[in-house]
Design a protein around this motif. Structure first.
Motif, PDB file in Angstrom:
ATOM      1  N   ALA A   5      29.502  36.870  12.835  1.00 13.39           N
ATOM      2  CA  ALA A   5      31.429  36.593  12.885  1.00 13.39           C
ATOM      3  C   ALA A   5      31.430  35.475  13.933  1.00 13.39           C
ATOM      4  O   ALA A   5      32.553  34.703  13.427  1.00 13.39           O
ATOM      5  CB  ALA A   5      31.858  38.189  13.336  1.00 13.39           C
ATOM      6  N   ALA A  65      35.854  41.921  10.525  1.00 14.98           N
ATOM      7  CA  ALA A  65      35.673  41.416   9.797  1.00 14.98           C
ATOM      8  C   ALA A  65      34.548  42.350   8.535  1.00 14.98           C
ATOM      9  O   ALA A  65      34.235  42.427   7.596  1.00 14.98           O
ATOM     10  CB  ALA A  65      34.997  39.896   9.219  1.00 14.98           C
ATOM     11  N   GLY A  66      33.941  43.390   9.421  1.00 17.59           N
ATOM     12  CA  GLY A  66      32.951  44.477   9.168  1.00 17.59           C
ATOM     13  C   GLY A  66      33.915  45.503   7.743  1.00 17.59           C
ATOM     14  O   GLY A  66      35.200  45.593   7.497  1.00 17.59           O
ATOM     15  N   VAL A  67      32.785  45.629   7.214  1.00 17.62           N
ATOM     16  CA  VAL A  67      33.466  46.460   6.103  1.00 17.62           C
ATOM     17  C   VAL A  67      34.180  47.883   6.182  1.00 17.62           C
ATOM     18  O   VAL A  67      35.049  48.184   5.272  1.00 17.62           O
ATOM     19  CB  VAL A  67      32.268  47.144   4.901  1.00 17.62           C
ATOM     20  CG1 VAL A  67      32.908  46.996   4.056  1.00 17.62           C
ATOM     21  CG2 VAL A  67      31.253  45.584   4.661  1.00 17.62           C
ATOM     22  N   THR A 115      32.368  50.894   6.635  1.00 17.06           N
ATOM     23  CA  THR A 115      31.877  52.081   5.524  1.00 17.06           C
ATOM     24  C   THR A 115      32.336  53.778   6.266  1.00 17.06           C
ATOM     25  O   THR A 115      32.034  54.295   5.314  1.00 17.06           O
ATOM     26  CB  THR A 115      30.145  51.531   5.280  1.00 17.06           C
ATOM     27  OG1 THR A 115      29.753  52.000   6.914  1.00 17.06           O
ATOM     28  CG2 THR A 115      29.518  50.320   5.006  1.00 17.06           C
ATOM     29  N   PRO A 119      30.071  39.222   5.279  1.00 19.63           N
ATOM     30  CA  PRO A 119      29.593  39.948   5.886  1.00 19.63           C
ATOM     31  C   PRO A 119      27.542  40.113   6.767  1.00 19.63           C
ATOM     32  O   PRO A 119      27.071  41.301   6.314  1.00 19.63           O
ATOM     33  CB  PRO A 119      29.983  41.678   5.882  1.00 19.63           C
ATOM     34  CG  PRO A 119      29.607  41.981   4.336  1.00 19.63           C
ATOM     35  CD  PRO A 119      29.692  40.379   3.747  1.00 19.63           C
ATOM     36  N   LYS A 120      28.025  38.713   7.305  1.00 20.40           N
ATOM     37  CA  LYS A 120      26.252  38.653   7.732  1.00 20.40           C
ATOM     38  C   LYS A 120      26.026  39.473   8.815  1.00 20.40           C
ATOM     39  O   LYS A 120      25.482  38.610   9.754  1.00 20.40           O
ATOM     40  CB  LYS A 120      26.298  36.862   7.098  1.00 20.40           C
ATOM     41  CG  LYS A 120      26.415  36.844   6.262  1.00 20.40           C
ATOM     42  CD  LYS A 120      25.653  35.193   6.509  1.00 20.40           C
ATOM     43  CE  LYS A 120      25.909  34.693   4.639  1.00 20.40           C
ATOM     44  NZ  LYS A 120      25.944  32.736   5.149  1.00 20.40           N
ATOM     45  N   GLU A 172      40.619  47.663  11.143  1.00 21.11           N
ATOM     46  CA  GLU A 172      41.239  48.202  12.396  1.00 21.11           C
ATOM     47  C   GLU A 172      42.535  48.146  12.494  1.00 21.11           C
ATOM     48  O   GLU A 172      43.582  47.872  13.306  1.00 21.11           O
ATOM     49  CB  GLU A 172      40.917  46.506  12.631  1.00 21.11           C
ATOM     50  CG  GLU A 172      39.846  45.788  12.306  1.00 21.11           C
ATOM     51  CD  GLU A 172      39.045  45.948  12.101  1.00 21.11           C
ATOM     52  OE1 GLU A 172      39.424  46.299  11.030  1.00 21.11           O
ATOM     53  OE2 GLU A 172      37.903  45.361  12.116  1.00 21.11           O
ATOM     54  N   GLY A 198      37.056  44.643  17.088  1.00 24.68           N
ATOM     55  CA  GLY A 198      38.607  45.283  16.603  1.00 24.68           C
ATOM     56  C   GLY A 198      38.650  46.403  16.982  1.00 24.68           C
ATOM     57  O   GLY A 198      39.128  47.153  16.407  1.00 24.68           O
ATOM     58  N   ASP A 199      37.201  47.222  16.888  1.00 22.16           N
ATOM     59  CA  ASP A 199      36.929  48.536  16.675  1.00 22.16           C
ATOM     60  C   ASP A 199      36.940  49.716  18.051  1.00 22.16           C
ATOM     61  O   ASP A 199      36.615  50.445  18.349  1.00 22.16           O
ATOM     62  CB  ASP A 199      36.277  49.242  15.839  1.00 22.16           C
ATOM     63  CG  ASP A 199      34.774  48.598  15.302  1.00 22.16           C
ATOM     64  OD1 ASP A 199      34.247  47.957  16.664  1.00 22.16           O
ATOM     65  OD2 ASP A 199      34.136  48.625  14.854  1.00 22.16           O
TER      66      ASP A 199
HETATM   67  P1  UTP Z   1      30.785  47.049  12.627  1.00 21.79           P
HETATM   68  O1  UTP Z   1      28.896  48.096  13.429  1.00 21.79           O
HETATM   69  O2  UTP Z   1      31.420  48.416  13.833  1.00 21.79           O
HETATM   70  O3  UTP Z   1      30.163  47.648  10.897  1.00 21.79           O
HETATM   71  O4  UTP Z   1      30.938  46.033  13.453  1.00 21.79           O
HETATM   72  P2  UTP Z   1      31.506  47.606  10.605  1.00 21.79           P
HETATM   73  O5  UTP Z   1      31.450  46.487   8.779  1.00 21.79           O
HETATM   74  O6  UTP Z   1      33.022  47.312  10.806  1.00 21.79           O
HETATM   75  O7  UTP Z   1      31.684  49.122  10.183  1.00 21.79           O
HETATM   76  P3  UTP Z   1      30.788  50.585   9.791  1.00 21.79           P
HETATM   77  O8  UTP Z   1      29.332  50.117  10.476  1.00 21.79           O
HETATM   78  O9  UTP Z   1      30.391  49.651   8.533  1.00 21.79           O
HETATM   79  O10 UTP Z   1      31.147  51.306   9.758  1.00 21.79           O
HETATM   80  C1  UTP Z   1      31.732  46.102  14.898  1.00 21.79           C
HETATM   81  C2  UTP Z   1      32.504  45.493  14.758  1.00 21.79           C
HETATM   82  O11 UTP Z   1      31.890  43.026  14.123  1.00 21.79           O
HETATM   83  C3  UTP Z   1      32.573  42.840  12.883  1.00 21.79           C
HETATM   84  C4  UTP Z   1      33.198  44.555  12.808  1.00 21.79           C
HETATM   85  O12 UTP Z   1      35.032  44.274  12.234  1.00 21.79           O
HETATM   86  C5  UTP Z   1      33.468  45.481  14.202  1.00 21.79           C
HETATM   87  O13 UTP Z   1      34.527  45.173  14.542  1.00 21.79           O
HETATM   88  N1  UTP Z   1      32.376  42.222  12.020  1.00 21.79           N
HETATM   89  C6  UTP Z   1      30.614  43.715  11.765  1.00 21.79           C
HETATM   90  C7  UTP Z   1      32.313  40.738  11.485  1.00 21.79           C
HETATM   91  O14 UTP Z   1      33.185  40.977  12.220  1.00 21.79           O
HETATM   92  N2  UTP Z   1      31.481  40.521  10.480  1.00 21.79           N
HETATM   93  C8  UTP Z   1      30.267  42.001  10.384  1.00 21.79           C
HETATM   94  O15 UTP Z   1      29.581  40.630   9.593  1.00 21.79           O
HETATM   95  C9  UTP Z   1      30.358  42.691  11.149  1.00 21.79           C
END
Ligand code: UTP
Length: 290
Positions: free
Chosen positions: A114, A13-15, A17, A108-109, A29, A132-133
């Motif tokens: 998550a 669910a991460g953004v 960035t 995205p807390k 993903e 997921g990455d």
């Molecule tokens: P990351 O630290 O890679 O954050 O999260 P991000 O938002 O995906 O990417 P950047 O740093 O902004 O580029 C690690 C994992 O945790 C998930 C992300 O989807 C990723 O798989 N995550 C992170 C969530 O599911 N929710 C969140 O609020 C934050």
């Protein structure tokens, strides 16, 4: 503690960035490693490690991840009509791979939050968390190696990788006592310490086997670094109340959420394809010489 792990939570669910603008409309993903989305490598690892149900944590705009693992009637009809049996099988394998449940993380807390979103779906049993990455190329799969350790000990297990001192600020770093060839009893965790603050060079990577006791802990974990609810902080509290182990897995790990890590994964997996290796090697030799 129950010794089988049936469910895997995949936070996605991460953004993302670091991958803008590519991920404005496409979930990070789903970016492909050669011709397969990043998250499919992770789901395949889960299935190969005995996981029966994947609990996907998604957010607004990430519905395409669920679509990827769903049946696509139109595509299947077209492939049938075109008599492309191999591709049809490939597409059908993806949709029949695993039982998947999706849960929305509305804001995205942080990673800890998550994981907490999966509380009801997981219930009262130990479970896996797979980022997921984060891709691990290994045989046996990284998660299967961890499940093996989990069967032999009484406590949670998190995957560890040694990192150079200059990179500790990018990871959660553990302190602990070595209790087996690749196993550590964890005493502490610090999120993204400077090399001076780092208690070791053992970094936490995106694979965890956790007891359900982590949920009430995460519920009360306050926002930490970056204003996010950090899983690392929850794990520190867990380690204070229950045994928590770290396991130095064998295999190659790629951080596909980082641009260079993503490119490395693409090159490494492409070099494993017999039909690509010759052309790719020749191209790499040419650009390195230039
Ligand atoms: P990351 O630290 O890679 O954050 O999260 P991000 O938002 O995906 O990417 P950047 O740093 O902004 O580029 C690690 C994992 O945790 C998930 C992300 O989807 C990723 O798989 N995550 C992170 C969530 O599911 N929710 C969140 O609020 C934050």
């Amino acid at each position: 503690m129950q010794s089988t792990i049936r469910k895997a939570v995949i936070p996605a669910a991460g953004v993302g960035t670091r991958f803008l603008p590519a991920v404005k409309a496409i979930p990070k993903e789903l970016l492909p490693i050669v011709d397969k989305p990043t998250i499919q490598y992770i789901v395949e690892e889960a299935v190969a490690s005995g996981i029966e149900q994947v609990i996907l944590i998604t957010s607004r705009g990430k519905g395409a991840i669920e679509d990827h693992f769903d049946i696509s009637f139109e595509l299947e009809e077209i492939l049938k009509w075109q008599k492309k049996e191999d591709l049809l099988r490939l597409v059908q394998e993806v949709s029949s791979m695993v039982r998947m449940t999706a849960i929305r993380q509305k804001e995205p807390k942080g990673l800890g939050h998550a994981v907490l979103c999966a509380r009801e779906a997981v219930g009262d049993e130990p479970f896996a968390v797979m980022l997921g990455d984060d891709i691990v190329d290994s045989d046996p799969p990284c998660l299967a190696q961890m499940v093996e350790v989990f069967r032999q000990i009484d406590g949670g297990v998190i995957a560890l990788q040694r990192v150079p001192e200059s990179k500790t600020h990018l990871y959660g770093i553990i302190s602990g006592e070595k209790v087996g060839e690749r196993t550590y009893r964890i005493t502490g965790l610090v999120e993204k310490p400077t090399p001076e603050q780092a208690p070791s060079s053992l970094a936490v990577i995106g694979r965890y086997l956790l007891p359900p006791e982590i949920f009430p802990i995460l519920e009360h974990t306050l926002p930490g670094k970056g204003g996010e609810i950090q899983l690392t902080d929850g794990l520190q509290a867990l380690a204070n109340s229950m045994p928590l182990y770290g396991y130095e897995f064998t295999g190659d790990r790629y951080d596909a959420g980082d641009k260079v890590g993503y490119l490395e994964a693409n090159i490494a997996f492409a070099l494993k394809r017999p039909q690509m290796v010759e052309r790719l090697r020749a191209f790499m030799e040419k650009i390195i010489r230039a």
